[in-house]
Design a protein around this motif. Sequence first.
Motif, mmCIF file in Angstrom:
data_model
loop_
_atom_site.group_PDB
_atom_site.id
_atom_site.type_symbol
_atom_site.label_atom_id
_atom_site.label_comp_id
_atom_site.label_asym_id
_atom_site.label_seq_id
_atom_site.Cartn_x
_atom_site.Cartn_y
_atom_site.Cartn_z
ATOM 1 N N LEU A 144 5.505 10.918 45.722
ATOM 2 C CA LEU A 144 4.722 10.422 44.590
ATOM 3 C C LEU A 144 4.282 8.975 44.821
ATOM 4 O O LEU A 144 3.267 8.537 44.282
ATOM 5 N N CYS A 145 5.052 8.238 45.595
ATOM 6 C CA CYS A 145 4.728 6.849 45.974
ATOM 7 C C CYS A 145 4.666 5.919 44.763
ATOM 8 O O CYS A 145 3.877 4.973 44.736
ATOM 9 N N THR A 146 5.478 6.180 43.777
ATOM 10 C CA THR A 146 5.483 5.351 42.568
ATOM 11 C C THR A 146 6.686 4.417 42.496
ATOM 12 O O THR A 146 6.723 3.517 41.661
ATOM 13 N N GLU A 147 7.681 4.630 43.341
ATOM 14 C CA GLU A 147 8.896 3.822 43.306
ATOM 15 C C GLU A 147 8.987 2.953 44.559
ATOM 16 O O GLU A 147 8.357 3.245 45.572
ATOM 17 N N GLU A 148 9.820 1.914 44.473
ATOM 18 C CA GLU A 148 10.032 1.067 45.644
ATOM 19 C C GLU A 148 10.719 1.857 46.754
ATOM 20 O O GLU A 148 10.409 1.697 47.936
ATOM 21 N N ILE A 149 11.653 2.713 46.365
ATOM 22 C CA ILE A 149 12.326 3.576 47.337
ATOM 23 C C ILE A 149 12.294 5.008 46.818
ATOM 24 O O ILE A 149 12.706 5.269 45.689
ATOM 25 N N GLU A 150 11.785 5.926 47.632
ATOM 26 C CA GLU A 150 11.752 7.348 47.269
ATOM 27 C C GLU A 150 12.326 8.152 48.419
ATOM 28 O O GLU A 150 12.108 7.822 49.588
ATOM 29 N N THR A 151 13.026 9.212 48.083
ATOM 30 C CA THR A 151 13.566 10.081 49.128
ATOM 31 C C THR A 151 13.261 11.545 48.815
ATOM 32 O O THR A 151 13.091 11.923 47.651
ATOM 33 N N ARG A 152 13.192 12.351 49.854
ATOM 34 C CA ARG A 152 13.063 13.808 49.757
ATOM 35 C C ARG A 152 14.009 14.406 50.784
ATOM 36 O O ARG A 152 14.109 13.874 51.907
ATOM 37 N N SER A 153 14.674 15.481 50.426
ATOM 38 C CA SER A 153 15.657 16.068 51.334
ATOM 39 C C SER A 153 15.442 17.561 51.522
ATOM 40 O O SER A 153 14.998 18.255 50.602
ATOM 41 N N VAL A 154 15.755 18.027 52.713
ATOM 42 C CA VAL A 154 15.792 19.449 53.017
ATOM 43 C C VAL A 154 17.112 19.726 53.732
ATOM 44 O O VAL A 154 17.801 18.799 54.162
ATOM 45 N N GLU A 155 17.453 21.001 53.814
ATOM 46 C CA GLU A 155 18.735 21.349 54.424
ATOM 47 C C GLU A 155 18.554 22.327 55.579
ATOM 48 O O GLU A 155 17.596 23.108 55.603
ATOM 49 N N PHE A 156 19.466 22.266 56.508
ATOM 50 C CA PHE A 156 19.529 23.240 57.593
ATOM 51 C C PHE A 156 20.989 23.378 58.011
ATOM 52 O O PHE A 156 21.838 22.562 57.620
ATOM 53 N N ARG A 157 21.279 24.401 58.772
ATOM 54 C CA ARG A 157 22.656 24.596 59.227
ATOM 55 C C ARG A 157 22.725 24.514 60.745
ATOM 56 O O ARG A 157 21.769 24.833 61.440
ATOM 57 N N LEU A 158 23.892 24.073 61.230
ATOM 58 C CA LEU A 158 24.153 24.019 62.662
ATOM 59 C C LEU A 158 25.397 24.851 62.977
ATOM 60 O O LEU A 158 26.231 25.090 62.087
ATOM 61 N N PRO A 159 25.523 25.274 64.224
ATOM 62 C CA PRO A 159 26.676 26.109 64.606
ATOM 63 C C PRO A 159 28.016 25.401 64.383
ATOM 64 O O PRO A 159 28.079 24.178 64.262
ATOM 65 N N LYS A 160 29.076 26.173 64.399
ATOM 66 C CA LYS A 160 30.414 25.653 64.095
ATOM 67 C C LYS A 160 30.851 24.529 65.025
ATOM 68 O O LYS A 160 31.601 23.639 64.629
ATOM 69 N N ASN B 202 23.717 20.676 56.990
ATOM 70 C CA ASN B 202 23.221 19.316 57.252
ATOM 71 C C ASN B 202 22.050 19.023 56.320
ATOM 72 O O ASN B 202 21.277 19.926 55.992
ATOM 73 N N THR B 203 21.938 17.776 55.927
ATOM 74 C CA THR B 203 20.844 17.363 55.049
ATOM 75 C C THR B 203 19.937 16.389 55.787
ATOM 76 O O THR B 203 20.404 15.367 56.294
ATOM 77 N N LEU B 204 18.669 16.736 55.848
ATOM 78 C CA LEU B 204 17.660 15.864 56.463
ATOM 79 C C LEU B 204 16.877 15.186 55.343
ATOM 80 O O LEU B 204 16.272 15.860 54.509
#
Lengths: 189, 217
Positions: free
Chosen positions: A38-54, A149-151
């Motif tokens: 949105l680019c409205t805040e001084e700091i903005e984050t967005r996250s996605v998730e994925f998995r890795l092997p054991k 894991n969270t990216l």
Amino acid sequence: MGLGLCYGCSISYSEPRLIDGFGVWTLKELGYSDIGFLCTEEIETRSVEFRLPKKAAQGPESWYLIHLNFHIKFGEQSEEDLAYVSASTNGYCCAQVKFRVKREDDLLKIDWSTVDLINGKIDYFTSSSVADVSFKNYLQIRGVCPGLNTLTFQLEQYEGCHVESLRILNSSGIECTPIPPPRWDTRAR
Amino acid sequence: MIRKTALKKVILIAVGIVVLVSLSVNSALAWTASHLSTLSIEEDLFRNYDFGSDWDNYTNCSWPVTMLFWNNAEIDKVKSQYRLRDWILWGYSEWAKLNETGDDWIWDTDRGVKKPIGLNFIHMRVYADSDDQLYNISWGYYILGTTHYDKDGETKCGWSEEAEQQAALVAESVPGWGVVEDWGNFYNYEPLRKEVDEEGNEHWWQCGGYATAVYVP
């Protein structure tokens, strides 16, 4: 707003995809579309998730890299200042792109720089208010965890800097490779 | 907290101690350090003091490295947070010696950020490669800092350990930043002692040897 562009603060699917082999796993292959800010805040984050092997770890047999591809546009009213686009896995930063907004003859100019373990330092210069950035780098050791894991992608803009739009392209993603970082020295382990 | 404890596992290796002796004292800003060393982390190397000029010698040191800003740090980003908290001045340049490529050493200079406290000042300089960014897979994007006080019209300078504590307090006040005081051994212990130059300027050494680590999100 483009088709399939997600502006949610956190994007999650019921079962994050597993990265279980060498190759580049794009956000698209992980089930995500482009990610907008949105680019409205001084700091903005967005996250996605994925998995890795054991047994996933950052080396010595498998190495993980971030591929970060994005399009950014600065508002014409921006004043001279700094902005940063970064990416981290599990809170550990692996990509940092520093933007410097300049005005010359009342024209907006954007310079940016990156540092990574593959190419070292690279400076970019443009006389335009937009930039298309493509970057890759090795993740931090602690940024690689077995299981979930969270990216996270982060935009920071300060003072008079005004980012009009930022779109993380779903060609971004995680690469798994047997190739260690340049100058990685097994004797130091 | 997980990040803080995990970071402690990183091992700093002191790979060398300069023992060259020089009898020359050619600058009012050159002082004699007790434990000038090279530290390594992954492929990166750095000297654990800053210098009065681009001459790497234990008789040309200024201040011990007392601060590590890591993870997503960068020179301008860190300085901007201190400037927001009244560290609005700067001093003359000092020099730090770093090696990120494993090949050539480079010198970085910085004038720092400085906060007035009455008639005195607290001063922190921060260093990275000339591009303001350093990266390795243990510390992420990181920069290094030295701290000290300037007192009595800058005729008395030093007390790096106490200045480190003040710099850490500022970092603690930044939302999202995580601070571990005296996190890691940077092998630059200095007992409280005074050096005086020919003009009567006093340089007060004081350092516990352990740098403060600041996580920048």
